[in-house]
Design an enzyme around this catalytic site. Structure first.
Site, mmCIF file in Angstrom:
data_model
loop_
_atom_site.group_PDB
_atom_site.id
_atom_site.type_symbol
_atom_site.label_atom_id
_atom_site.label_comp_id
_atom_site.label_asym_id
_atom_site.label_seq_id
_atom_site.Cartn_x
_atom_site.Cartn_y
_atom_site.Cartn_z
ATOM 1 N N TYR A 319 0.845 -1.197 0.000
ATOM 2 C CA TYR A 319 0.000 0.000 0.000
ATOM 3 C C TYR A 319 0.877 1.242 0.000
ATOM 4 C CZ TYR A 319 -3.092 3.644 1.868
ATOM 5 O OH TYR A 319 -3.772 4.816 2.068
ATOM 6 N N CYS A 320 0.572 2.174 -0.897
ATOM 7 C CA CYS A 320 1.241 3.472 -0.970
ATOM 8 C C CYS A 320 2.747 3.265 -1.155
ATOM 9 C CB CYS A 320 0.901 4.291 0.274
ATOM 10 S SG CYS A 320 1.481 6.011 0.225
#
Length: 589
Positions: A319-320
């Site tokens: 994520y990210c």
């Protein structure tokens, strides 16, 4: 005869310049502690660049004068029309994401007139700071953003005598809302001075209300703890899932309250789930590199899972920033013909930084130089410095609206699990953060195959494992068109999802809540890379959360036969259960 050799810290004839460089660095480090995180020199250069080119563009100046005259005439005509028709059509309306003037009271004069004047001024300054012939695009965007911030500070919504909601609240409470607001302000300042989290965060305790999915820490090194979660079904898919969160904040953004927990959703869907929990670095970790995060983070977790569940492929998801790091690690593994990853999922994660979004305002050579000196003194980047950039980009939602409610209306917005998580921050090591910003944001080295790992170039085109990528419609951190560029960098099978909402809510959102939607389409290994707008028209539109679609995609890329849940850890292989989840690193301050 001997000669001195010039070095980066030496001038002509070997003159030692280190003391003079130290003075500059100290001044820059002190300057970096103030303001929004935008370098004053960068802002000054932007102002000079814009004003010099505007002075040399008489046509642009005439255009702006004409626009100002026309908008003034339109506003005067609107005011005159209100005398006979209180519901007269406004000259300009707020943007769809601007909720400051949504209340019915703003539709009545004189408040509606003030709103019209403010929005027209904001529009005029937008035109004034854009399309000035010869202006550097980066300086143009930086100056426009700063002007927008200054204007928004003076918005009618932020002033007690021009905001009808505040006026009505003051009349209802006989002015006690201002007393309550002062009390809220004093409480917030006291907490800030004492280094305490915001009011209400105590209702979301790590390990109880959030980060509460049962599991054990099964591996720990200097940089990570690896958590293995307890199974929730009688049988599970053979291939485990490894979640790699961003190191900028605590890992439990992926394991918030039960209804918003991606970890719990995967466990209940029959997956064996592992998740990294990053250490909160100190000044002693200043020399940790981006490659250390790859080796001690992603690769160490892969080694541990491979020992606990030997012979099984791993569904890795990042994520990210964690997704960007996963892309680097996965490409490096592919280049070394390491096929331990069964699939790669990138959630709101960029691999091509050609269009990095609004955060690009904070990344140029001058601003990185200033940031480097601030980090060099401390040994790390504070979370407050990084959060300042996010608040700057969304000041209406993250700063002004909250201040209005807390200090002028005297009402605190209810604390949520995501807001509590966002105040539980981490630091970032000096060298790693500098490499990340310079090599990826400024030089776009990942997309250009100019990163190296284990002595070999990192090339995303080497990826062969199927990819599941998610972008979100309102993402200002990782714009979806930037995330989408992975289509053009990899030849692997790629399923792309465009979810609604933003960088947080589009990824972490209770799938049972109504109103969500997403678009989805799969590109085969031999298919061409469509432009983003063509993909948008061709993708299937579906209601609900994309979580079940991802879980189903993982199942389709797993072995058909489900197996009995594995035990927690593997003591015989050197990976015993060390302690209960959420572990120790998540509690570091």
């Amino acid at each position: 005869m001997t000669h001195k050799v010039n070095t980066p810290e030496a001038g002509p004839a070997g003159t030692d310049t280190a003391p003079y460089r130290t003075i500059d660095r100290l001044r820059e480090a002190m300057a970096a502690g103030f303001g929004t995180g935008v370098s004053p020199l960068a802002l000054g250069m932007a102002l000079i660049d814009w004003s010099a080119h505007l002075a040399a563009a008489p046509g642009k100046r005439l255009e702006l004068a004409d626009r100002a005259a026309r908008e003034t005439a339109e506003l005067m005509a609107h005011i005159a029309a209100l005398a006979t028709d209180p519901k007269a059509e406004p000259v300009i309306r707020p943007g769809p994401q601007d909720r400051r003037f949504a209340a019915a009271a703003w539709q009545n004069p004189p408040f509606s007139i003030w709103v019209q004047g403010f929005l027209l001024a904001r529009q005029w300054w937008h035109e004034a700071t854009h399309d000035v012939p010869g202006t550097d695009p980066h300086y143009e965007n930086l100056l426009s953003a700063m002007v927008r911030q200054w204007l928004d500070m003076a918005s009618p919504a932020n002033l007690p005598f021009t905001n009808p909601e505040i006026i009505a609240r003051s009349m209802q409470t006989a002015g006690l809302n201002h007393l309550a607001g002062m009390r809220n302000w004093c409480e917030d300042m006291a907490r800030l001075a004492a280094g305490k989290p915001p009011v209400g965060t105590e209702r979301f305790r790590v390990g109880y209300e959030v980060a509460a999915t049962p599991g054990k820490v099964v591996f720990r090194n200097h940089l990570i703890e690896l958590i293995q979660y307890a199974p929730a079904t009688e049988t599970v898919l053979a291939e485990p899932v490894l979640l790699i969160p961003a190191w900028i904040m605590k890992y439990y953004i992926l394991d918030l309250s039960p209804e918003n927990s991606l970890v719990r959703h995967l466990v209940q869907a029959g997956h064996t789930v592992f998740c990294l929990s990053w250490r909160n670095p100190t000044a002693d970790d200043r020399d940790l590199t981006l490659d250390d995060y790859r080796r001690l983070g992603v690769m160490a977790a892969v080694e541990a899972i491979n020992a606990i569940l030997p012979g099984r492929g791993i569904h890795a998801a990042g994520y990210c920033l964690g997704g960007t790091l996963l892309a680097i690690a996965a490409a490096a593994m592919a280049g070394a013909r390491d096929d331990r990853l069964a699939s790669v999922s990138l959630l709101a994660a960029q691999t091509d930084f050609t269009e990095p979004g609004d955060l690009a305002l904070f990344v140029d050579h001058d601003q990185l130089h200033s940031l480097e000196n601030a980090m060099r003194q401390r040994g790390y980047l504070t979370a407050e410095q990084m959060l300042g950039a996010f608040r700057f980009l969304r000041s209406n939602d993250l700063v002004w609206s909250r201040m209005v409610h807390a200090y002028l209306m005297g009402e605190r917005e209810p604390m949520t699990d995501i807001l509590a998580w966002s105040s539980d921050s981490t630091r970032m090591p000096y060298r790693m953060q500098d490499e990340y910003l310079r090599r990826l944001y400024l030089e776009n080295a990942l997309a250009g195959d100019r990163l190296r790992a284990d002595g070999r170039p990192v090339a995303l085109r080497n990826l062969r494992a199927p990819i599941f990528a998610v972008g979100t419609e309102e993402d200002y951190v990782a714009p979806w068109r930037s995330v989408y560029q992975l289509h053009c960098l990899s030849d692997a099978e790629l399923t792309f999802v465009l979810a609604d909402k933003d960088h947080l809510a589009g990824i972490i959102f209770d799938p049972s809540q109504p109103g969500s939607h997403y678009r989805i389409a799969t590109r085969g290994p031999d298919d061409t890379c469509l432009p983003p707008e063509d993909w948008l028209r061709a993708a299937a539109w579906r209601e609900g959360s994309w979580w079940p679609a991802w879980s189903g995609w993982l199942a389709r890329h797993s072995a058909a036969e489900r197996v009995a849940p594995p035990g927690i850890g593997a003591a015989a292989a050197g990976y015993p259960a060390l302690e209960d989840a959420p572990g120790s690193y998540v509690r570091q301050r």
